[in-house]
Design an enzyme around this catalytic site. Structure first.
Site, PDB file in Angstrom:
ATOM      1  N   GLU A 152     114.571  14.512  -6.788  1.00 41.35           N
ATOM      2  CA  GLU A 152     114.048  15.673  -7.270  1.00 41.35           C
ATOM      3  C   GLU A 152     112.491  16.368  -7.189  1.00 41.35           C
ATOM      4  OE1 GLU A 152     112.783  17.897 -10.328  1.00 41.35           O
ATOM      5  OE2 GLU A 152     112.859  15.446 -11.104  1.00 41.35           O
ATOM      6  N   GLY A 257      91.124  22.625 -15.413  1.00 41.56           N
ATOM      7  CA  GLY A 257      91.631  22.844 -16.758  1.00 41.56           C
ATOM      8  C   GLY A 257      91.597  21.112 -18.066  1.00 41.56           C
ATOM      9  N   CYS A 264     106.433  13.927 -16.222  1.00 41.11           N
ATOM     10  CA  CYS A 264     106.400  13.266 -15.322  1.00 41.11           C
ATOM     11  C   CYS A 264     105.078  13.094 -14.867  1.00 41.11           C
ATOM     12  CB  CYS A 264     106.894  14.668 -13.810  1.00 41.11           C
ATOM     13  SG  CYS A 264     108.743  14.940 -13.982  1.00 41.11           S
TER      14      CYS A 264
HETATM   15  C1  UDX Z   1     105.737  18.234 -11.541  1.00 41.19           C
HETATM   16  C2  UDX Z   1     105.687  18.168 -10.539  1.00 41.19           C
HETATM   17  O1  UDX Z   1     105.070  19.204 -10.315  1.00 41.19           O
HETATM   18  C3  UDX Z   1     106.876  17.964 -10.196  1.00 41.19           C
HETATM   19  O2  UDX Z   1     107.364  18.506  -8.730  1.00 41.19           O
HETATM   20  C4  UDX Z   1     107.862  16.959 -10.150  1.00 41.19           C
HETATM   21  O3  UDX Z   1     109.050  16.797 -10.037  1.00 41.19           O
HETATM   22  C5  UDX Z   1     107.755  17.118 -11.830  1.00 41.19           C
HETATM   23  O4  UDX Z   1     106.558  16.549 -12.525  1.00 41.19           O
HETATM   24  P1  UDX Z   1     106.260  20.006 -13.829  1.00 41.19           P
HETATM   25  O5  UDX Z   1     105.406  18.448 -14.889  1.00 41.19           O
HETATM   26  O6  UDX Z   1     107.240  20.024 -14.858  1.00 41.19           O
HETATM   27  O7  UDX Z   1     105.865  19.210 -12.641  1.00 41.19           O
HETATM   28  O8  UDX Z   1     104.719  20.360 -13.847  1.00 41.19           O
HETATM   29  P2  UDX Z   1     103.339  20.698 -12.875  1.00 41.19           P
HETATM   30  O9  UDX Z   1     103.065  22.107 -12.726  1.00 41.19           O
HETATM   31  O10 UDX Z   1     103.187  20.191 -11.752  1.00 41.19           O
HETATM   32  O11 UDX Z   1     101.606  20.664 -14.122  1.00 41.19           O
HETATM   33  C6  UDX Z   1     101.567  18.947 -14.475  1.00 41.19           C
HETATM   34  C7  UDX Z   1     100.589  19.147 -14.941  1.00 41.19           C
HETATM   35  O12 UDX Z   1      99.495  19.412 -14.264  1.00 41.19           O
HETATM   36  C8  UDX Z   1     100.617  20.264 -16.350  1.00 41.19           C
HETATM   37  O13 UDX Z   1      99.936  19.895 -17.293  1.00 41.19           O
HETATM   38  C9  UDX Z   1      99.579  21.203 -15.991  1.00 41.19           C
HETATM   39  O14 UDX Z   1      99.182  22.693 -16.572  1.00 41.19           O
HETATM   40  C10 UDX Z   1      98.788  20.532 -14.830  1.00 41.19           C
HETATM   41  N1  UDX Z   1      98.410  21.416 -13.737  1.00 41.19           N
HETATM   42  C11 UDX Z   1      98.910  21.639 -12.716  1.00 41.19           C
HETATM   43  C12 UDX Z   1      97.229  21.842 -13.486  1.00 41.19           C
HETATM   44  O15 UDX Z   1      96.174  21.925 -14.683  1.00 41.19           O
HETATM   45  N2  UDX Z   1      96.406  22.871 -12.747  1.00 41.19           N
HETATM   46  C13 UDX Z   1      96.958  23.153 -11.348  1.00 41.19           C
HETATM   47  O16 UDX Z   1      96.874  23.529 -10.614  1.00 41.19           O
HETATM   48  C14 UDX Z   1      98.474  22.549 -10.959  1.00 41.19           C
END
Ligand code: UDX
Length: 460
Positions: A152, A257, A264
């Site tokens: 997933e 950030g 994950c």
């Molecule tokens: C992630 C993957 O995106 C997803 O495909 C996988 O199945 C599970 O892990 P998730 O952990 O829910 O999803 O969050 P995501 O929105 O991807 O963000 C992960 C981290 O990256 C967060 O700490 C977020 O703040 C950071 N992030 C994300 C950034 O700092 N900048 C961005 O542009 C995007």
């Protein structure tokens, strides 16, 4: 065609999958050993914070297509497809603990009746699906089953929306019967034009890790450029504008950030790095991703300490945001908490507020204080720091925030606040990926000096 699906594990992945597959018209039973959780889910309490989950849970319980149970035997016997969606907790050295996956295989094996497809939904290293197959064959040599890997790619906070509109469904299989069941399960989505990719079992397992590692590396690289801008001038937002215009890079997933966190990325990148250690010199770059991300949080904490010229043990910080990103209550591996931990270690006193993560943060962080809202967190603070990009913070009454704080420095590490509005309220704004105002000119001058001297010497 409605498929009888049994899902083992009602954690984040298992529950979302169960609710969505029922909503697509399948007959779903979700099994968990935790009887209290089963009772809550059966009563329509989603247990976790996820947009749209409660509505789908309640609707599908009412339709009778979704039930929860702690009886493995009946649930497995009836199934065409058993999905294993149990936890794979990371260990200190990075490797994932597969005990729950292996236990699930052992628990399923004796109850398989008729042909059944067994699928590992949890994120697992290559070879795990086959290992599950071996365990089942060993425990029940007469079992008629085939393996399917179906990773997933759901993001917390958008899991339902992304499940229903996936950019791709991945099915890894070698037995055509497994593929046929997988295709039937996702038919309501493929009929609507959502792409389905078929691969070998190992490719599906590796692809999941590769996707998360690519995304994490992208953020680590982006934040290294944010660091560079903070030191030499330049503005990461302008840099991102330039990067995004290149179609090979694209505009998504480029928000600078305090680094990435969550359940994950850190776990999966750590697992791949661990795997590479066993493969000689593989993964040189991959092994640098987590240390780079950790350095980002350390540097941001140092930036605060440097700007606020207050003895660290006297320093009071109002921290806004504790979750690893907005729209979740999840604080696992939160970069916000990592920054707070560095400040705390230096001796600073932290008063923190988060719109949804307070309960989890109280379990995860010690020796900080918690505030009832952003203004209370800012009360008496030498500096206010925005660590998570909550919508609520974008709408803050900045004059009220400034009146509460004792010092003028506001660190916006997610670049969510309006620059002019912040400055109008009387704050000195320190943005992510841009030099702090008081230092910008000095730093640029210092950084430029050696090069221009060398050049003039070369010319003379
Ligand atoms: C992630 C993957 O995106 C997803 O495909 C996988 O199945 C599970 O892990 P998730 O952990 O829910 O999803 O969050 P995501 O929105 O991807 O963000 C992960 C981290 O990256 C967060 O700490 C977020 O703040 C950071 N992030 C994300 C950034 O700092 N900048 C961005 O542009 C995007």
């Amino acid at each position: 065609m409605s498929v009888k699906v049994t899902i083992v594990g009602t954690g984040y992945v298992g529950l979302t999958t169960a609710v969505c597959l029922a909503d697509l018209g399948h007959d779903v039973v979700a099994v968990d050993v935790n009887a209290e959780k089963i009772a809550r889910l059966s009563a329509g309490d989603p247990v976790i914070h996820e947009t749209g989950l409660k509505r789908l849970l309640v609707a599908n319980l009412a339709s009778g297509r979704l039930t929860f149970s702690n009886q493995m035997s009946d649930a497995v016997r009836r199934a065409d497809l058993v999905m294993i969606a149990v936890g794979t907790p990371p260990q200190a050295d990075g490797h994932v603990d597969l005990t729950f996956v292996e236990e699930a295989a052992d628990d399923i094996a004796p109850h398989l009746a008729g042909f059944t497809v067994v699928c590992v939904k949890s994120t697992v290293p290559a070879g795990t699906n086959r290992r599950v197959g071996e365990l089942i064959a060993y425990a029940n040599p007469r079992a008629d089953f085939a393996l399917l890997s179906n990773p997933e790619f759901l993001r917390e906070g958008r899991a339902i929306e992304e499940f229903m509109n996936p950019e791709r469904v991945v099915l890894g299989a070698e037995d055509p019967r497994a593929l046929a069941v997988g295709r039937a399960v996702y038919e309501p989505l493929t009929k609507r034009g959502r792409p389905l990719l078929t691969t070998s079992i190992e490719s599906a397992e590796v692809a999941k890790y590769a996707a998360n590692t690519f995304l994490a590396a992208r953020l680590a690289l982006l934040n290294e450029f944010a660091d560079i801008c903070e030191q030499v001038g330049g503005d990461i937002e302008e840099v991102v504008g330039v990067l995004s215009a290149d179609s090979r890079i694209g505009p998504h997933f480029l928000e600078p950030g305090p680094g990435f966190g969550g359940s994950c990325f850190p776990k999966d990148v750590g697992a791949v790095a661990y795997l590479c250690e066993g493969l000689g010199d593989a993964g040189g770059l991959i092994r640098t991703i987590l240390p780079s991300n950790a350095r980002r949080q350390q540097r941001l904490a140092r930036r605060i300490l440097e700007v606020c010229a207050v003895e660290p043990r006297q320093l009071r910080i109002g921290a806004l945001g504790l979750t690893f990103k907005a729209d979740t209550d999840d604080v696992r591996d939160s970069p916000a908490i990592a920054v707070i931990e560095h400040l705390k270690r230096a001796g600073a006193h932290i008063l923190a507020y988060d719109p949804a993560g307070m309960a989890n943060a109280r379990q995860a962080v010690t020796a900080i204080d918690f505030a009832g809202d952003a203004y209370e967190a800012a009360a008496g603070a030498h500096a206010v720091v925005v660590l998570t990009e909550w919508q609520e913070f974008r709408a803050l009454d900045l004059a009220k925030l400034r009146a509460a704080a004792s010092g003028p420095d506001l660190f916006d590490f997610r670049n969510v606040l309006d620059r002019q509005a912040v400055e109008r309220a009387g704050f000195i704004l320190h943005r992510t990926g841009a030099a702090s105002p008081s230092r910008r000119h000095d730093r640029v001058a210092v950084a430029a000096q050696p090069r221009s001297r060398q050049r003039s010497r070369a010319r003379s």
